[in-house]
Design a protein around this motif. Structure first.
Motif, PDB file in Angstrom:
ATOM      1  N   LEU A 159     -32.498 -25.158  11.688  1.00 37.60           N
ATOM      2  CA  LEU A 159     -31.957 -26.485  12.002  1.00 37.60           C
ATOM      3  C   LEU A 159     -30.930 -26.929  10.975  1.00 37.60           C
ATOM      4  O   LEU A 159     -30.063 -27.738  11.247  1.00 37.60           O
ATOM      5  CB  LEU A 159     -33.095 -27.506  12.082  1.00 37.60           C
ATOM      6  CG  LEU A 159     -33.861 -27.483  13.402  1.00 37.60           C
ATOM      7  CD1 LEU A 159     -35.014 -28.467  13.383  1.00 37.60           C
ATOM      8  CD2 LEU A 159     -32.935 -27.785  14.583  1.00 37.60           C
ATOM      9  N   LEU A 160     -31.040 -26.398   9.762  1.00 40.60           N
ATOM     10  CA  LEU A 160     -30.082 -26.711   8.717  1.00 40.60           C
ATOM     11  C   LEU A 160     -28.922 -25.705   8.756  1.00 40.60           C
ATOM     12  O   LEU A 160     -27.770 -26.064   8.529  1.00 40.60           O
ATOM     13  CB  LEU A 160     -30.781 -26.648   7.359  1.00 40.60           C
ATOM     14  CG  LEU A 160     -30.157 -27.474   6.239  1.00 40.60           C
ATOM     15  CD1 LEU A 160     -30.219 -28.950   6.587  1.00 40.60           C
ATOM     16  CD2 LEU A 160     -30.888 -27.205   4.932  1.00 40.60           C
ATOM     17  N   ALA A 161     -29.280 -24.457   9.066  1.00 37.22           N
ATOM     18  CA  ALA A 161     -28.277 -23.382   9.025  1.00 37.22           C
ATOM     19  C   ALA A 161     -27.242 -23.543  10.130  1.00 37.22           C
ATOM     20  O   ALA A 161     -26.067 -23.254   9.931  1.00 37.22           O
ATOM     21  CB  ALA A 161     -28.960 -22.022   9.146  1.00 37.22           C
ATOM     22  N   LEU A 162     -27.687 -24.052  11.289  1.00 43.33           N
ATOM     23  CA  LEU A 162     -26.778 -24.139  12.434  1.00 43.33           C
ATOM     24  C   LEU A 162     -25.617 -25.106  12.175  1.00 43.33           C
ATOM     25  O   LEU A 162     -24.455 -24.702  12.284  1.00 43.33           O
ATOM     26  CB  LEU A 162     -27.566 -24.528  13.689  1.00 43.33           C
ATOM     27  CG  LEU A 162     -26.828 -24.305  15.005  1.00 43.33           C
ATOM     28  CD1 LEU A 162     -26.547 -22.841  15.240  1.00 43.33           C
ATOM     29  CD2 LEU A 162     -27.621 -24.876  16.171  1.00 43.33           C
ATOM     30  N   PRO A 163     -25.894 -26.366  11.794  1.00 39.66           N
ATOM     31  CA  PRO A 163     -24.753 -27.253  11.520  1.00 39.66           C
ATOM     32  C   PRO A 163     -23.906 -26.783  10.351  1.00 39.66           C
ATOM     33  O   PRO A 163     -22.683 -26.919  10.361  1.00 39.66           O
ATOM     34  CB  PRO A 163     -25.407 -28.606  11.205  1.00 39.66           C
ATOM     35  CG  PRO A 163     -26.842 -28.395  11.145  1.00 39.66           C
ATOM     36  CD  PRO A 163     -27.177 -27.074  11.707  1.00 39.66           C
ATOM     37  N   LEU A 164     -24.581 -26.184   9.340  1.00 41.89           N
ATOM     38  CA  LEU A 164     -23.850 -25.711   8.173  1.00 41.89           C
ATOM     39  C   LEU A 164     -22.872 -24.594   8.556  1.00 41.89           C
ATOM     40  O   LEU A 164     -21.706 -24.592   8.145  1.00 41.89           O
ATOM     41  CB  LEU A 164     -24.856 -25.205   7.129  1.00 41.89           C
ATOM     42  CG  LEU A 164     -24.447 -25.380   5.681  1.00 41.89           C
ATOM     43  CD1 LEU A 164     -24.206 -26.846   5.365  1.00 41.89           C
ATOM     44  CD2 LEU A 164     -25.507 -24.806   4.750  1.00 41.89           C
ATOM     45  N   SER A 165     -23.343 -23.674   9.382  1.00 42.64           N
ATOM     46  CA  SER A 165     -22.460 -22.566   9.757  1.00 42.64           C
ATOM     47  C   SER A 165     -21.364 -23.048  10.707  1.00 42.64           C
ATOM     48  O   SER A 165     -20.256 -22.523  10.682  1.00 42.64           O
ATOM     49  CB  SER A 165     -23.252 -21.414  10.381  1.00 42.64           C
ATOM     50  OG  SER A 165     -24.013 -21.878  11.443  1.00 42.64           O
ATOM     51  N   LEU A 166     -21.687 -24.074  11.501  1.00 40.58           N
ATOM     52  CA  LEU A 166     -20.645 -24.636  12.358  1.00 40.58           C
ATOM     53  C   LEU A 166     -19.546 -25.250  11.495  1.00 40.58           C
ATOM     54  O   LEU A 166     -18.355 -25.068  11.753  1.00 40.58           O
ATOM     55  CB  LEU A 166     -21.230 -25.696  13.298  1.00 40.58           C
ATOM     56  CG  LEU A 166     -20.206 -26.397  14.212  1.00 40.58           C
ATOM     57  CD1 LEU A 166     -19.559 -25.407  15.156  1.00 40.58           C
ATOM     58  CD2 LEU A 166     -20.833 -27.534  14.989  1.00 40.58           C
ATOM     59  N   MET A 167     -19.970 -25.941  10.422  1.00 47.08           N
ATOM     60  CA  MET A 167     -18.970 -26.554   9.547  1.00 47.08           C
ATOM     61  C   MET A 167     -18.122 -25.484   8.854  1.00 47.08           C
ATOM     62  O   MET A 167     -16.918 -25.632   8.714  1.00 47.08           O
ATOM     63  CB  MET A 167     -19.663 -27.450   8.525  1.00 47.08           C
ATOM     64  CG  MET A 167     -19.966 -28.816   9.120  1.00 47.08           C
ATOM     65  SD  MET A 167     -20.373 -30.033   7.888  1.00 47.08           S
ATOM     66  CE  MET A 167     -22.058 -29.693   7.531  1.00 47.08           C
ATOM     67  N   LEU A 168     -18.797 -24.421   8.425  1.00 43.28           N
ATOM     68  CA  LEU A 168     -18.057 -23.316   7.801  1.00 43.28           C
ATOM     69  C   LEU A 168     -17.034 -22.746   8.771  1.00 43.28           C
ATOM     70  O   LEU A 168     -15.879 -22.495   8.420  1.00 43.28           O
ATOM     71  CB  LEU A 168     -19.029 -22.219   7.367  1.00 43.28           C
ATOM     72  CG  LEU A 168     -19.686 -22.408   6.005  1.00 43.28           C
ATOM     73  CD1 LEU A 168     -20.761 -21.351   5.783  1.00 43.28           C
ATOM     74  CD2 LEU A 168     -18.628 -22.311   4.904  1.00 43.28           C
TER      75      LEU A 168
END
Lengths: 307, 384
Positions: free
Chosen positions: A65-74
């Motif tokens: 749940l944290l990795a998904l938005p973070l990778s989207l931002m990347l």
């Protein structure tokens, strides 16, 4: 009946993706009158970057749940840099050249990006990790999954946000001014280069979102995935009226619906004479018909509304 | 022209590894033989194309290490690998390029759709062609003396699949989707023939393309016809997402594919929807091949990845070609072609002998199912 409803849902999901990618084409065209054929490849890059980031982040033990938005931002950041770079290197030097020249560099950039991705990520298909249970919802017998629901809602939100940006902000006003007359805008104190760069970056950020959605929905990413998607989205943009934001949305959704209903019913309608292999033919027939009667596309290209 | 001039010219040719087949260097008594390879190295099937190239490369490097002597000269085999993009038009261009490059023989192409038109160009120029993977019946039935394959064809494969679907899986209502390529369409047609002959009813026949990723529309159309089994004639890149979408649409069918789907890539792409999917592959399972285990170990050590699909067949295709050259004691296509037609070679995939059309004699077909994320062999039909 539930089969018909299912086809509508299939079409809406597919159409939302087309629309999201078509926005990138249409924004650039609205301002520069340039067809950015590399846009499909930016979508692919977005998918690849987010997939790599996601795999890496989950690898170091981050919760999905944290990795998904973070990778989207990347991915968005990566694509924005890419979009900026493409404009700076391939299009800006040719801004006052004959229109054919930037078209050729656009195709060149697309080939370069494809091969770059092939060198970085290889020829293999990359499967998208299953992060959460992709629950299926029943609506009158038709099925829509979590991811598909997110795709449709996110696409609608992004489109609404973009409309607000173009029509309600200073930046949007600058974009519309450039679309109307680049020189006049410059004389009025608009930083043309900056606004064009920002336009490319916004379009590329949208491409990153679309890339992540596509690979999450189909469960795969591949260096070649941008080609067909770009072509379809471009068709959608032309169908709706290239240069017009609402046209891109309408064109995308319409193309998705035409494709799914065409594939689903063409066989029954023609009594088996034409089957679902004519799915694409059907979509392009509609495109040709629209262009014959409305050469500027469904929603036309009203100059003041461009961008 | 003085002899010395001719000699230095030949030496230069060898040095640059430029044009000219069988460039001979009298000083070291070395013969260079070029072997062409053609497969899609870019595009959606690039992973399979690279796998073919790897298999071919391995065979050529092995042959060079062995120090084979033909016509009294030590032979150096050289790989000329070309990318046909899985596109029939590009395939003919690539074929002409290989011919112009003076190759002694060609290993390829990968797809039936590219192999069939390319075969005419090789035939016109008298260059033997061995396809490791083109299974469409039409390939060897064009009347070309130069066309061979080291794999059972789709008539055998479609027959095995159709019989299995009806007899073993008890399917009475069957839906078929194919990707409109020479391979997908050909295999689907053979499957339909066998399945209807065995008493099943084809309730739907839908189509897609070898570049699509969204099949929800055709799958929904199929769902309306309520079949018990769905057969897809096409490759893994489409089959994987298709399996996912079958599950997502709650389409309650058994899913079956041909050799194009029986790859590790398919399992990766389909995720947990791969479980229970059926597919076939001409030949016996890798672990039952005479030299399968050893080959797979060496392949993984060399290329750092598992075999996708056809690499062992490419390896055999090269070795059969070289065996024919040795038998004829010549790398001249016109001289070794008759030897190739009559060859009997113990390959790693099977004993290789060709019938009068160039098809593999007694080609076996094995049926597989995905169990615990692995392809498990169910049964082999038509083994020698």
């Amino acid at each position: 009946m539930e089969i018909f409803l299912q086809q509508i849902i299939n079409g809406l999901v597919q159409g939302s993706v087309y629309a999201l990618v078509a926005l990138g084409y249409t924004m650039v065209y609205g301002i520069l009158g340039l067809i950015n054929f590399a846009h499909g490849e930016v979508v692919m890059m977005g998918a690849m970057i987010s997939l790599s980031a996601l795999t890496a982040l989950i690898g170091i033990g981050l919760s999905p749940l944290l990795a998904l938005p973070l990778s989207l931002m990347l991915a968005m950041a990566g694509c924005m840099a890419l979009g900026y770079g493409i404009e700076r290197i391939a299009y800006r030097p040719l801004r006052h050249a004959p229109r054919l020249a930037p078209l050729i560099t656009a195709i060149g950039v697309s080939i370069v990006l494809q091969n770059l991705a092939m060198m970085i990520w290889g020829r293999d298909y990359h499967s998208f990790p299953q992060l959460f249970a992709n629950r299926a919802h029943q609506i009158f017998g038709a099925i829509i999954s979590d991811i598909q629901l997110i795709i449709v809602i996110a696409a609608l939100c992004i489109m609404a946000g973009l409309m607000l940006l173009v029509h309600r902000t200073r930046l949007g006003r600058a974009m519309r001014a450039i679309a109307e007359n680049q020189h006049a805008a410059q004389l009025m104190g608009v930083d043309v280069n900056r606004v064009i760069s920002i336009t490319f970056m916004i379009g590329s950020a949208l491409a990153a979102v679309a890339g992540l959605m596509v690979s999450a929905n189909y469960g795969l990413a591949h260096y070649y995935m941008g080609f067909l998607l770009g072509l379809k989205a471009f068709t959608a943009a032309v169908l709706g009226g290239i240069g017009n934001l609402r046209g891109a949305m309408l064109g995308g959704l319409l193309l998705g619906l035409i494709e799914s209903l065409g594939a689903g019913y063409i066989g029954d309608i023609t009594g088996g004479f034409m089957g679902s292999q004519y799915q694409d033919v059907f979509a392009f027939l509609v495109l040709i018909a629209v262009l014959v009667f409305r050469p500027a596309g469904l929603l036309g290209e009203r100059l003041a509304e461009r961008a | 022209m003085s002899l010395r001039f001719v000699g230095s010219l030949l030496f230069a040719t060898l040095l640059l590894a430029a044009c000219g087949k069988s460039a001979t260097d009298h000083a070291s008594n070395l013969l260079t033989v070029r072997i062409g390879a053609a497969a899609p190295l870019t595009g959606p099937q690039a992973h399979l194309g690279k796998d073919n190239e790897n298999g071919t490369r391995m065979a050529i490097e092995d042959a060079n290490a062995k120090g084979i002597v033909i016509g009294g000269k030590k032979v150096h085999f050289e790989l000329v690998s070309e990318d046909d993009q899985a596109d029939p038009k590009t395939a003919t261009i690539v074929a002409q390029k290989l011919v112009d490059d003076n190759v002694s023989g060609v290993i390829g192409h990968l797809n039936s759709g590219t192999t069939i038109p390319a075969a005419k160009i090789y035939s016109d120029n008298g260059i033997p062609q061995i396809s490791p993977s083109a299974t469409a019946v039409a390939y060897t039935h064009q009347g070309f003396k130069t066309a061979f394959r080291v794999m059972a064809n789709d008539a055998q494969q479609g027959q095995a699949l159709g019989m299995y679907a009806v007899k073993n899986l008890g399917a009475k209502k069957i839906a078929v989707i194919d990707d409109r390529t020479a391979y997908g369409q050909g295999l689907a047609d053979e499957f339909i023939k066998a399945a209807t002959a065995a008493g099943a009813q084809i309730v739907a026949h839908e189509y897609t393309s070898d570049k699509s990723v969204d099949f929800t529309a055709v799958l929904t159309a199929v769902k309306a016809k309520q079949p018990e089994l769905l057969f897809y004639g096409g490759m893994d890149a489409q089959g994987g997402p298709m399996a996912r979408q079958i599950k997502a649409l709650a389409l309650n069918v058994k899913f079956m594919m041909g050799d194009g789907g029986r790859t590790p890539e398919f399992i990766k792409l389909a995720g947990d929807s791969a479980q229970g999917v059926y597919a076939s592959l001409p030949g016996v399972p890798l672990e039952k091949m005479p030299g399968g285990k050893d080959f797979s170990r060496r392949y993984e050590a060399k290329f750092n990845q598992p075999i996708q699909l056809y690499a062992p067949y490419c390896y055999d295709a090269v070795n059969v070609m070289i065996a024919a050259m040795q038998k004829a004691d010549s790398a001249d296509p016109a001289k070794y072609l008759p030897a190739l037609a009559n060859i009997s070679h113990d390959g790693i995939t099977a004993k290789i002998q060709f019938d009068d059309k160039g098809d593999l004699k007694g080609g076996a077909v094995t049926l597989y199912q995905v169990q615990q994320e692995q392809w498990q062999a169910l049964e082999t039909v038509g083994a020698q």
